[in-house]
Design an enzyme around this catalytic site. Structure first.
Site, PDB file in Angstrom:
ATOM      1  N   TYR A 149      23.272 -15.578  12.479  1.00  0.00           N
ATOM      2  CA  TYR A 149      21.997 -14.890  12.224  1.00  0.00           C
ATOM      3  C   TYR A 149      21.163 -14.802  13.506  1.00  0.00           C
ATOM      4  CZ  TYR A 149      17.057 -14.648  10.854  1.00  0.00           C
ATOM      5  OH  TYR A 149      15.720 -14.324  10.772  1.00  0.00           O
TER       6      TYR A 149
HETATM    7  C1  UGA Z   1      13.690 -19.858   8.481  1.00  0.00           C
HETATM    8  C2  UGA Z   1      14.069 -18.489   7.860  1.00  0.00           C
HETATM    9  O1  UGA Z   1      14.888 -18.645   6.717  1.00  0.00           O
HETATM   10  C3  UGA Z   1      14.729 -17.575   8.827  1.00  0.00           C
HETATM   11  O2  UGA Z   1      14.883 -16.292   8.244  1.00  0.00           O
HETATM   12  C4  UGA Z   1      13.871 -17.512  10.074  1.00  0.00           C
HETATM   13  O3  UGA Z   1      14.376 -16.619  10.986  1.00  0.00           O
HETATM   14  C5  UGA Z   1      13.753 -18.901  10.644  1.00  0.00           C
HETATM   15  O4  UGA Z   1      13.050 -19.682   9.681  1.00  0.00           O
HETATM   16  C6  UGA Z   1      13.050 -18.938  11.952  1.00  0.00           C
HETATM   17  O5  UGA Z   1      12.122 -19.680  12.168  1.00  0.00           O
HETATM   18  O6  UGA Z   1      13.472 -18.234  12.849  1.00  0.00           O
HETATM   19  P1  UGA Z   1      14.732 -22.259   8.466  1.00  0.00           P
HETATM   20  O7  UGA Z   1      14.020 -22.888   9.605  1.00  0.00           O
HETATM   21  O8  UGA Z   1      16.129 -22.715   8.172  1.00  0.00           O
HETATM   22  O9  UGA Z   1      14.836 -20.668   8.645  1.00  0.00           O
HETATM   23  O10 UGA Z   1      13.771 -22.412   7.201  1.00  0.00           O
HETATM   24  P2  UGA Z   1      13.902 -23.142   5.793  1.00  0.00           P
HETATM   25  O11 UGA Z   1      14.932 -22.506   4.918  1.00  0.00           O
HETATM   26  O12 UGA Z   1      12.526 -23.234   5.220  1.00  0.00           O
HETATM   27  O13 UGA Z   1      14.451 -24.614   6.141  1.00  0.00           O
HETATM   28  C7  UGA Z   1      13.621 -25.579   6.774  1.00  0.00           C
HETATM   29  C8  UGA Z   1      14.362 -26.892   6.868  1.00  0.00           C
HETATM   30  O14 UGA Z   1      14.586 -27.392   5.534  1.00  0.00           O
HETATM   31  C9  UGA Z   1      15.746 -26.796   7.518  1.00  0.00           C
HETATM   32  O15 UGA Z   1      15.940 -27.910   8.350  1.00  0.00           O
HETATM   33  C10 UGA Z   1      16.722 -26.846   6.340  1.00  0.00           C
HETATM   34  O16 UGA Z   1      17.954 -27.443   6.654  1.00  0.00           O
HETATM   35  C11 UGA Z   1      15.958 -27.707   5.351  1.00  0.00           C
HETATM   36  N1  UGA Z   1      16.347 -27.397   3.938  1.00  0.00           N
HETATM   37  C12 UGA Z   1      16.187 -26.144   3.449  1.00  0.00           C
HETATM   38  C13 UGA Z   1      16.867 -28.403   3.159  1.00  0.00           C
HETATM   39  O17 UGA Z   1      17.028 -29.575   3.584  1.00  0.00           O
HETATM   40  N2  UGA Z   1      17.220 -28.110   1.873  1.00  0.00           N
HETATM   41  C14 UGA Z   1      17.052 -26.862   1.328  1.00  0.00           C
HETATM   42  O18 UGA Z   1      17.380 -26.658   0.137  1.00  0.00           O
HETATM   43  C15 UGA Z   1      16.529 -25.848   2.146  1.00  0.00           C
END
Ligand code: UGA
Length: 315
Positions: A149
């Site tokens: 991504y």
């Molecule tokens: C998010 C967005 O989904 C992306 O589209 C975006 O581009 C990205 O931010 C960005 O900043 O560029 P992410 O940081 O993975 O990606 O956001 P979350 O899905 O809110 O996850 C945040 C944290 O929580 C991650 O460390 C993830 O591993 C964790 N998480 C998420 C869990 O432990 N369990 C879950 O069920 C979901």
């Protein structure tokens, strides 16, 4: 302002479109309703906009749209349409990322060459950085994405740079750091944590929860887009972070306090594609755009909690 907002039915796009029409702009929303998450969620995002005479929705993929006609008279493009989600971008799903993130952006930029735009603002991502970047992350650090991504978001950002350098398309890119708040996508962390906690169901925690994010409230992300449309320097890339870096464990502690119940946290393996830590150096955005995050994590999480509670109660 006459704006074209791609991805207008999405999380950030719907909030941005509402802000623009409230400020007196005419907005054309372009959205193809990909099936990444259910259409009724996107229709709910659009409900207020559909009743507004300043807003018109065009349902199409960017690549299939008559872009010359859509861009006629448009002063600003806000390009948010994308295949989101870092953890799903492996395997055969990757083609959705190349089509919706790279090819769609190239088509939009090509059509913008002959349009008379004041700004084209592209929603990029903190995921372009990867894990080799010193913290806080600066725009001039070498990007080295750890997810497919992130590779596609970086490729599209580079296309913006190319079309600016070669054809003077006034493109500005904003690297958003994990945006959250009301209407957050259902695959994202806060939505999943809050929904599970409210239902008394298990929360799936990836890794040990010590990974950290510079979470950004959606209204701050929208303000950054509006400011970039007004005074972003074409050709530049800006970090847009929320201003504080917290671990996922810290977030879960706040979620527990909001729902006032013990959480059932189930540890799962770290996910391939997830960055370890993110933290934005926002000096450039502060200087050029006057960007200042205004919503604390406690305030923003509470707003998302109240929105999700109300949404789940009526669904
Ligand atoms: C998010 C967005 O989904 C992306 O589209 C975006 O581009 C990205 O931010 C960005 O900043 O560029 P992410 O940081 O993975 O990606 O956001 P979350 O899905 O809110 O996850 C945040 C944290 O929580 C991650 O460390 C993830 O591993 C964790 N998480 C998420 C869990 O432990 N369990 C879950 O069920 C979901």
């Amino acid at each position: 302002m006459r704006a074209l907002v791609t991805g207008a039915a999405g999380f950030i796009g719907s909030h941005l479109s509402e802000r623009l029409v409230a400020e007196g702009a005419d907005v054309i929303g372009l959205d193809c309703f990909t099936d990444y998450y259910p259409r009724p969620i996107k229709e709910a995002n659009l409900a207020a906009l559909r009743a507004n005479r300043r807003f018109a929705l065009v349902e199409s993929r960017i690549q299939d749209a008559d872009l010359a006609a859509l861009l006629d008279g448009v002063t600003h493009v806000f390009h948010l349409a994308a295949q989101a989600g870092v953890r799903k971008s492996w395997g055969t799903d990757f083609r959705h990322y190349t089509e919706n993130n790279i090819e769609a952006t190239q088509a939009l930029l090509e059509a913008s060459v002959t349009a008379r735009l004041e700004r084209l603002v592209y929603a990029s991502s903190s995921s372009v950085y990867g894990d080799d970047t010193p913290i806080p992350m600066r725009e001039d650090h070498l990007p080295h994405p750890v997810s497919p991504y992130g590779v596609t978001k970086l490729a599209a950002e580079q296309l913006c740079h190319l079309y600016h350098a070669n054809y003077a398309v006034p493109a500005v890119a904003l690297r958003f750091f994990t945006v959250y708040g009301p209407r957050q996508r259902p695959d994202m962390g806060f939505y999943r944590f809050l929904k599970a906690a409210l239902a008394g169901q298990p929360i799936h925690l990836y890794g040990d929860g010590s990974q950290s994010r510079d979470f950004t409230f959606v209204a701050d992300a929208v303000s950054a887009m509006v400011a970039a449309g007004a005074r972003g320097t074409p050709g530049r890339v800006y970090n847009i972070g929320g201003g504080s870096r917290v671990s996922v464990n810290d977030v879960l502690a706040l979620v527990g306090r909001l729902v006032a119940k013990p959480l059932d946290i189930q540890r799962e393996a770290e996910q391939k594609g997830d960055m370890r830590d993110t933290y934005a150096d926002t000096s450039l955005a502060r200087g050029d755009l006057g960007y200042r995050p205004t919503v604390t994590l406690e305030q923003g999480l509470d707003a998302e909690f109240r929105w999700l509670s109300a949404t789940l109660a009526t669904s």
